[in-house]
Design a protein around this motif. Structure first.
Motif, PDB file in Angstrom:
ATOM      1  N   MET A 180       0.801  -1.084   0.173  1.00 31.66           N
ATOM      2  CA  MET A 180      -0.102  -0.012  -0.039  1.00 31.66           C
ATOM      3  C   MET A 180       0.685   1.101  -0.050  1.00 31.66           C
ATOM      4  N   LEU A 227       3.602   1.555  -1.728  1.00 32.03           N
ATOM      5  CA  LEU A 227       4.179   1.817  -2.695  1.00 32.03           C
ATOM      6  C   LEU A 227       3.059   2.239  -3.881  1.00 32.03           C
ATOM      7  N   TYR A 228       2.035   1.315  -3.719  1.00 28.24           N
ATOM      8  CA  TYR A 228       0.986   1.628  -4.821  1.00 28.24           C
ATOM      9  C   TYR A 228      -0.163   2.383  -4.563  1.00 28.24           C
ATOM     10  N   GLY A 229      -0.172   2.495  -3.318  1.00 37.43           N
ATOM     11  CA  GLY A 229      -1.453   3.449  -2.725  1.00 37.43           C
ATOM     12  C   GLY A 229      -2.879   2.546  -2.376  1.00 37.43           C
ATOM     13  N   VAL A 230      -2.704   1.494  -3.506  1.00 35.70           N
ATOM     14  CA  VAL A 230      -4.064   0.770  -3.563  1.00 35.70           C
ATOM     15  C   VAL A 230      -3.340  -0.668  -2.935  1.00 35.70           C
TER      16      VAL A 230
END
Lengths: 293, 231, 548
Positions: free
Chosen positions: B176, B178-181
């Motif tokens: 999360m 690194l990708y936010g999701v």
């Protein structure tokens, strides 16, 4: 001269809880710009030299995060080019940049938090909610430096009888290190009994505990705390009515620039700027005081 | 009465607050606020452990042993500062759990994480680390009751399991960040790229468990026999 | 008015056949300053712990303790916790929290005192003890003496009426110990607090005590005025060596009249005694030291960090084969650092350290510590890793391929046979030291370095250590010891050196050395100075004065 850290721990903690909580929440570009700008500013105000050293860490992290997203996510309407038949879109790039901004600003807020919420403030705050836990923490914190000193003594003593953990084969080193830890544990547990006795001797556990602290809640603390609470409410309201909502996919939503929205942006700015305002105000007052003397 | 109240609060948190947070995350926030929601859940999930410790009014000696074991793992973490991932924290939390029960194991793991971050710097990873190391201590405590942790094979298996558990847990946070999701694909990418670390965690756990489990157990027993600490 | 009364108290620990306390009867008046002494294992700590119900040990107990007219077990826990204070031996172990101010308030927090009262009492005590300067510091940053004062202050905030102290100065250097004892004296004289103190620095505490209790094997052997001890104890009793020097002199020379306790009284008494100085007897001077230099420091300088100040500078020191060298010096003069430099644990940044005319740093660690040098650390516990004394010795023997016969020999030499199955941590301080020495000497080094080996030992254990060291010296071992203990150094070493500001400022044989110093010298010399200048220990007086 640091002003913000002289406020009551509750105020400081409330600020960081609000700042970090909201920063994790809002992905709206205007909000992201505000949080990163103020996080950087507060870092410069509080940490100066240390902050500029940390840049080496933040910048690569930022770009790493910004690059990874478009490689994984291929949503979005504005296609730039294709890599292996996968679309690289503007939306994904911007989304990556936004996430990176959010994460870096949270890390930056945390570094200010580490600077201002010292261990005794933390223990004081948690002592209110969870006294036993905070006491355990306090004891642990006291023991760590003591154990480090003892570790040094033990490793010297062991070196003389041939158990040097810094030389020899890898296996020998691991064995010696664990031997040192083992000695430390025996020593620590034996001494812990004395400490427990010393707690009992001073009446621990006989009645309801009160807690002592050097922190005093002044009028200014109350005012700032109310201010933080009010602005937090305003921002939560903004989130409920959708001001802070922003979509990246399928394509970008529009950033509103009407009065209502601008007022909400300002309220966010004002909330996150509280420590900086306090620092600047403190600096000016100090200069005035000096010049009058 | 005391015990009951904390049980009720724990149940309320586990069955009402955590699902509510998840629901809010998915429905109200359009499934987008993973970062915030996950941290909230981790914090909520840890509350019952601290609460029962608090309400039980532990004796000074119990408090001290937990503080000592946590401080030892923090000191140990600092001792192995040059070898990333190769840390005794999980092993010490688990061993404390074996001897002193699930609660002590959880607290030792969680406090180790919190205190060591007080020296190395807190961040959004703190709650995750607290929870993961705490869970390893907790599971260690549950397994300790069975008495099988005196043997080598269960220790080795547990060490590997704890390494994987820690890696899986921390990678949720990593993904999360690194990708936010949170997406399954990204999680799998993170897990595969973290394989070397997972191996280091597992190997270090096995080594530390094999070498330290027996001596620490004996030391705790000695203290118990000599001073009657946990009677 | 009496504050404490002990009636027919006996006590036996679980799993022990003999009682540790045998039918003790005792009353303590309010405001008394009482010293409780006895050899280790005589039951003094057990007795002291019984006064504090929270700490009273588990076991079979008979008889009753009274506090303030009530049975101790019927006193309200709040009252008992606040009115009876207890200070332990180890300054570090008693500190619970990480900040000085928090530690001070800890007891008051437990008693549920409100914040305003706490502020006042903490401020009061911080003032009385002079803690203001380090009030905001972390407890881990304090010196040993400061820690023990903090422990005392954090009990005094609870406003106790009775203070119990179990060897509170044994881990402190002489100056910090004196400061601590003077603070106790102030608490007693200025605030009227009743004190029961277990202590073996009798030289300093006996003159301020109202009353002395001596315990032996669970019995109360003596209860009375400090000046009466010497005439009550059976002759040649082991405790006599522990008494103040003035009293010992009086005893050795068959004195009459009031018993002297302090240096001043001793001088007065000796001057009156009009000893015959013309018996023509000579005092022995240490002799027969070889001139072979085994270990040498030349212009050594050392600092811990690049930008720190020098801890050691211009250090020149020669260690000769077969000698027993003591290096004395105050706190912070770098004594322990000198030792770790000589042991090769630290490296000088300037100057040379030579072992057998070869640079110390060119030796490989394995060779250095197997053939030449060993170091007894200040805390012997840092050497112990096994569960029993026997395993501890076997562990070292196995690692260094030493034969079982040698292990047996060490066990005999250090009289460890009755301790073999015990856990090293359950031994007394003196026994731990013997075990540590046995472990180190199994490796058969040429030079033995000791870091403050007399710290925390009672007079009897010190004598035992001295006997062992002298025997080792006779067998050819070279001994270097750093210490605060002037008396020990004067009595037992063959050469003394004074370390000050990181270098050796004077060195000589003990007689020349201590009779040349005015202040930094033994109690015996301070008493005899001007009358018999060459006297440095009590036994010298006997040689000079007694007609055989």
């Amino acid at each position: 001269m640091k002003s913000f850290e002289t406020f009551h721990p509750l105020v400081i903690f409330a600020f960081f809880a609000a700042a970090i909580g909201l920063s994790m929440f809002f992905m709206h570009p205007a909000y992201l710009v505000i949080t990163i700008f103020l996080a950087v500013s507060l870092n410069i105000a509080l940490r100066r030299g240390q902050f500029f050293k940390d840049w080496k860490l933040y910048v690569p992290l930022f770009f790493l995060m910004a690059i990874i997203n478009p490689l994984i996510s291929h949503n979005g309407k504005l296609v730039l080019f294709y890599i292996n038949y996968n679309a690289i879109t503007v939306e994904a790039i911007v989304y990556g940049l936004s996430i990176a901004t959010m994460i870096v600003s949270i890390i930056l807020w945390f570094s200010c938090y580490n600077e201002t919420i010292t261990t005794d403030k933390f223990i004081y705050l948690f002592g209110k909610i969870s006294p036993v836990f905070s006491l355990t923490l306090s004891i642990s914190l006291r023991l760590v430096p003591r154990f480090q000193q003892q570790l040094h003594k033990i490793s010297n003593a062991q070196k003389v009888i041939g158990m040097d953990y810094r030389s020899g084969s890898l296996l020998h080193r691991i064995k010696c290190t664990l031997r040192i830890i083992s000695i430390l544990i025996t020593w620590a547990l034996d001494n812990a009994i004395d400490t427990a006795d010393s707690m009992k001797a001073r009446g621990y556990g006989i009645g309801k505990r009160t807690s002592f602290s050097l922190f005093i809640f002044e009028r200014r603390d109350g005012i700032v705390l109310l201010f933080i609470m009010f602005l937090l409410m305003v921002n939560i309201w903004a989130s409920i009515i959708g001001t802070t909502t922003f979509y990246f996919y399928p394509t970008f939503s529009i950033i509103q620039w009407d009065l209502k929205n601008i007022l909400f942006y300002c309220s966010y700015f004002l909330l996150l700027a509280i420590p900086i305002i306090i620092e600047i105000k403190g600096g000016i007052e100090w200069k005035l005081l000096k010049s009058k003397m | 009465m005391q015990k009951r109240l904390s049980l009720i609060i724990s149940l309320v948190i586990i069955f009402i607050f955590i699902p509510l947070t998840l629901y809010a995350g998915i429905v109200l926030f359009n499934d987008r606020k993973y970062y915030f929601i996950s941290i909230m859940i981790i914090i909520l999930a840890s509350i019952p452990f601290f609460l029962s410790f608090e309400r039980r009014k532990p004796q000074p000696r119990e408090i001290l042993i937990i503080a000592v074991m946590s401080a030892i793992s923090v000191t140990g973490r600092a001792l192995f500062v040059i070898t990333p991932g190769f840390k005794p924290v999980a092993a010490i939390a688990a061993i404390t759990g074996f001897s002193l029960g699930a609660e002590a194991g959880f607290l030792t793991g969680a406090i180790s994480a919190l205190v060591s971050n007080m020296f190395f710097g807190q961040g959004p990873w703190t709650p995750f680390q607290m929870f993961m190391w705490g869970m390893i201590g907790f599971i260690g405590g549950l397994l300790g009751r069975t008495g099988i942790m005196h043997k080598k094979i269960p220790l080795i298996l547990f060490g590997i399991f704890a390494g994987i558990l820690f890696s899986f847990g921390m990678d949720i946070w990593g993904t999360m960040s690194l990708y936010g999701v949170f997406s399954m694909e990204a999680y799998i990418v993170a897990l595969t790229s973290a394989v070397p670390f997972t191996i280091v965690y597992a190997v270090s756990n096995v080594i530390f468990l094999l070498i330290l489990a027996r001596p620490i157990r004996e030391k705790l027993e000695r203290i118990n026999n000599k001073y009657g600490t946990f009677q | 008015m009496e504050i404490v009364k002990v009636e027919n108290v006996s006590f036996t620990y679980p799993n022990e056949s003999k009682p540790i306390l045998k039918n003790i009867n005792l009353t303590v008046e309010q405001g008394e300053f009482i010293i409780l002494i006895g050899q280790s294992g005589c039951g003094k700590s057990t007795l002291l712990r019984h006064f504090k119900s929270e700490l009273s040990p588990h076991g079979k107990k008979a008889g009753t303790f009274f506090y303030d007219g009530k049975r101790l077990d019927e006193v309200m826990p709040e009252k008992a916790a606040s009115e009876i204070g207890y200070v332990f031996q180890n300054p570090d172990n008693q500190i619970v929290t990480d900040k000085v101010w928090h530690e001070l308030a800890f007891g008051l927090e437990s008693l549920g005192v409100d914040k305003h009262t706490m502020r006042r009492r903490v401020a009061e005590m911080a003032n009385f003890f002079g803690i203001q300067k380090w009030f905001h510091q972390k407890t881990s940053e304090l010196s040993g003496g400061q820690k023990q004062l903090l422990n005392l202050a954090s009990i005094m905030v609870m406003q106790p009426k009775l203070l119990l102290l179990d060897e509170p100065t044994s881990q402190l250097d002489p100056i910090a110990a004196m400061e601590f004892i003077q603070t106790l004296n102030r608490l007693n004289k200025e605030l009227g607090i009743t004190i029961i103190l277990v202590e073996h620095r009798l030289e300093e505490v006996l003159p301020i005590a109202d009353r002395v209790l001596i315990m032996e094997k669970g019995d109360l052997l003596f209860d009375g005025d400090p000046r009466e001890i010497i005439n009550t104890l059976p002759p040649k009793h082991e405790l006599i060596t522990a008494l103040p020097t003035a009293t010992k002199m009086y005893h050795l020379l068959d004195g009459e009249g009031p018993v002297p306790l302090t240096i001043r009284e001793g001088r007065k008494w000796l001057a009156k005694k009009k000893v015959d100085l013309h018996t023509g007897k000579q005092l022995p001077v240490a002799s027969g030291i070889s001139n072979t230099i085994v270990l040498e420091a030349k212009d050594v300088a050392f600092r811990y960090e690049k930008n720190a100040t020098d801890i050691i500078q211009h250090l020149n020191l020669q260690v000769k084969k077969g000698e027993f060298l003591t290096i004395i010096g105050g706190n912070g003069t770098g004594k322990s650092t000198v030792l770790s430099l000589l042991a090769g644990l630290q490296k000088p940044y300037r100057g040379k350290i030579l072992l057998h005319d070869k640079l110390l740093k060119t030796y490989r660690n394995k060779e250095l510590y197997q053939k030449f040098i060993t170091l007894l650390p200040q805390e012997p516990k840092t050497l112990f890793v096994q569960k029993t004394v026997k395993q501890e010795l076997e562990d070292t023997a196995k690692y260094h391929n030493i034969l079982d016969d040698k292990v047996e020999e060490m066990i005999m030499q250090f009289q460890l046979i009755h301790l073999l199955q015990r856990h090293p941590y359950d031994l007394s301080g003196g026994e731990q030291q013997k075990l540590a020495l046995a472990k180190l000497l199994l490796i058969e080094p040429e030079i033995l370095l000791l870091d403050e080996p007399t710290k925390g030992l009672d007079a009897y254990a010190k004598e035992e250590l001295a006997t062992i060291l002298k025997k080792l010296q006779v067998n050819g071992l070279t001994i270097v010891m750093v210490t605060h203990d002037i008396e020990f150094s004067a009595q037992h070493s063959s050469r003394c050196a004074l370390l000050f500001d990181g270098n050796i400022v004077s060195e000589a044989d003990p007689r020349t050395f201590y009779s040349g110093n005015n202040f930094y010298t033994t109690a015996a010399h301070r008493i005899a100075r001007g009358i018999m200048n060459e006297v440095i220990v009590c036994d010298d007086l006997v040689i000079l004065c007694k007609k055989d």
